[in-house]
Design a protein around this motif. Sequence first.
Motif, PDB file in Angstrom:
ATOM      1  N   ARG A  82       0.912  -1.245  -0.126  1.00 20.02           N
ATOM      2  CA  ARG A  82      -0.039   0.001   0.033  1.00 20.02           C
ATOM      3  C   ARG A  82       1.130   1.275   0.029  1.00 20.02           C
ATOM      4  O   ARG A  82       1.784   1.402   0.604  1.00 20.02           O
ATOM      5  CB  ARG A  82      -0.918  -0.028   1.096  1.00 20.02           C
ATOM      6  N   LYS A 109       1.241   5.655   0.495  1.00 22.31           N
ATOM      7  CA  LYS A 109       1.089   6.343   1.636  1.00 22.31           C
ATOM      8  C   LYS A 109      -0.503   6.944   1.505  1.00 22.31           C
ATOM      9  O   LYS A 109      -1.066   7.349   2.650  1.00 22.31           O
ATOM     10  CB  LYS A 109       1.833   7.464   2.022  1.00 22.31           C
ATOM     11  N   ASP A 110      -1.046   7.017   0.422  1.00 21.32           N
ATOM     12  CA  ASP A 110      -2.362   7.666   0.124  1.00 21.32           C
ATOM     13  C   ASP A 110      -3.463   6.380   0.139  1.00 21.32           C
ATOM     14  O   ASP A 110      -4.571   6.621  -0.159  1.00 21.32           O
ATOM     15  CB  ASP A 110      -2.476   8.324  -1.146  1.00 21.32           C
ATOM     16  N   GLY A 111      -3.064   5.275   0.455  1.00 20.67           N
ATOM     17  CA  GLY A 111      -3.889   4.052   0.686  1.00 20.67           C
ATOM     18  C   GLY A 111      -4.232   3.380  -0.604  1.00 20.67           C
ATOM     19  O   GLY A 111      -5.033   2.359  -0.515  1.00 20.67           O
ATOM     20  N   TRP A 150      -3.258   0.657  -3.407  1.00 23.11           N
ATOM     21  CA  TRP A 150      -2.320  -0.603  -3.439  1.00 23.11           C
ATOM     22  C   TRP A 150      -1.748  -0.689  -4.876  1.00 23.11           C
ATOM     23  O   TRP A 150      -2.165  -0.624  -5.919  1.00 23.11           O
ATOM     24  CB  TRP A 150      -3.350  -1.906  -3.460  1.00 23.11           C
ATOM     25  N   LEU A 206       5.491   2.406   1.173  1.00 22.73           N
ATOM     26  CA  LEU A 206       4.524   3.288   1.940  1.00 22.73           C
ATOM     27  C   LEU A 206       4.894   4.648   2.092  1.00 22.73           C
ATOM     28  O   LEU A 206       4.063   5.365   2.490  1.00 22.73           O
ATOM     29  CB  LEU A 206       4.506   2.616   3.338  1.00 22.73           C
ATOM     30  N   TYR A 209      -0.518  -4.755   8.823  1.00 19.29           N
ATOM     31  CA  TYR A 209      -0.714  -3.229   9.267  1.00 19.29           C
ATOM     32  C   TYR A 209      -1.334  -3.195  10.488  1.00 19.29           C
ATOM     33  O   TYR A 209      -1.489  -4.257  10.983  1.00 19.29           O
ATOM     34  CB  TYR A 209      -1.649  -2.637   8.307  1.00 19.29           C
ATOM     35  N   PRO A 263      -7.488  -1.067   6.365  1.00 17.52           N
ATOM     36  CA  PRO A 263      -6.865  -0.978   4.970  1.00 17.52           C
ATOM     37  C   PRO A 263      -6.890  -2.466   4.433  1.00 17.52           C
ATOM     38  O   PRO A 263      -7.435  -2.483   3.087  1.00 17.52           O
ATOM     39  CB  PRO A 263      -5.378  -0.779   5.084  1.00 17.52           C
ATOM     40  N   LYS A 314     -10.648  -3.195   3.367  1.00 18.57           N
ATOM     41  CA  LYS A 314     -11.108  -2.452   2.183  1.00 18.57           C
ATOM     42  C   LYS A 314     -10.538  -3.045   1.096  1.00 18.57           C
ATOM     43  O   LYS A 314     -11.133  -3.103   0.065  1.00 18.57           O
ATOM     44  CB  LYS A 314     -10.419  -0.805   2.513  1.00 18.57           C
ATOM     45  N   LEU A 315      -9.137  -3.160   0.905  1.00 20.82           N
ATOM     46  CA  LEU A 315      -8.713  -4.130  -0.047  1.00 20.82           C
ATOM     47  C   LEU A 315      -9.521  -5.522  -0.290  1.00 20.82           C
ATOM     48  O   LEU A 315      -9.793  -5.820  -1.528  1.00 20.82           O
ATOM     49  CB  LEU A 315      -7.201  -4.513   0.199  1.00 20.82           C
TER      50      LEU A 315
END
Length: 298
Positions: free
Chosen positions: A63, A65-67, A69, A90, A137, A142, A145-146
């Motif tokens: 991931r 840094k802005d989320g 992938w 990251l 994490y 995160p 959501k992935l």
Amino acid sequence: MRASRLIAALLAAALPWSGASAACLGMQVHAHRGAPALPENSLASIRAAYAGAWDGVEIDMQRLKDGVWVLHHDLLTGRTVSGVGRRAVLQLSSDQWRDAKLTGAGGGAPPPFLTDALRVAAAQPAKTFNAELKVVYRDCAPVSKLVAGMKTALPHGNWMITSAFPEALRCVRGTDRQGYLGLIVFDPRHADSLGASPLGKYVSQRATAPKLTRQWLANLAATVGAPVGVHVDALTLSANPQLLRDAAAQSVRVFVYAVGGDAALAQQLRATKQREGYLPSGVIIDGDAQAFCRAMGG
């Protein structure tokens, strides 16, 4: 794989080798980071793997840094991705990732985002998308959501998530109750393969093999939740000759790779089949699928 297809695959994988086999003695054959001779974790290598004789393609997910992938193996850039210095994935933004370039023969294209790879995989329902979570994490948000995004992007369901971190797999299980999850077990005797360093050499020379007993497998199934499997190096399999038999008895799948290369993997699996009468559910290889299967006698 999901529901009835996954159950059938698990039952088939749990049976001892009988000589009545699929294209590679009943084993799935996955292309490690995509097809060889192309940049690893690149769209070109993924497309080539899907177009070839492999049953699936193994990729690595991290991931930004802005989320968002992306596909990348190392924690730092520099070996396979250039243009952004030597930095942790990251720490990079999506704009920086778009400006980066893949290195090596056939390189020059931007490294892919996961969404790029999922679009390729969505058109290949018969082949497995084998995605490894490279980082654990602090919370499950995160990862949840992935997984939700992957379920939407791959409605055919022929995908799996693996990780070396049980915590990450438990996060996945919270969002996906039916999907196959694989725990990657690192053999510390290969510590020197992580990089040329005195520490890696010291650890590898003094390390012992992981002990993967029947109780260990039961604990794995209890903590991660079925369907689950274990992904091990051929060296680890050699040190645990009962692993395939114990795993079959508990409907735990086993995938095997080899830090020492495909020839070492084929040699170990031939010896295991002769000694135990079992083969793993699948293998993750660096080379040609058909050449590997011929080396196995399939």
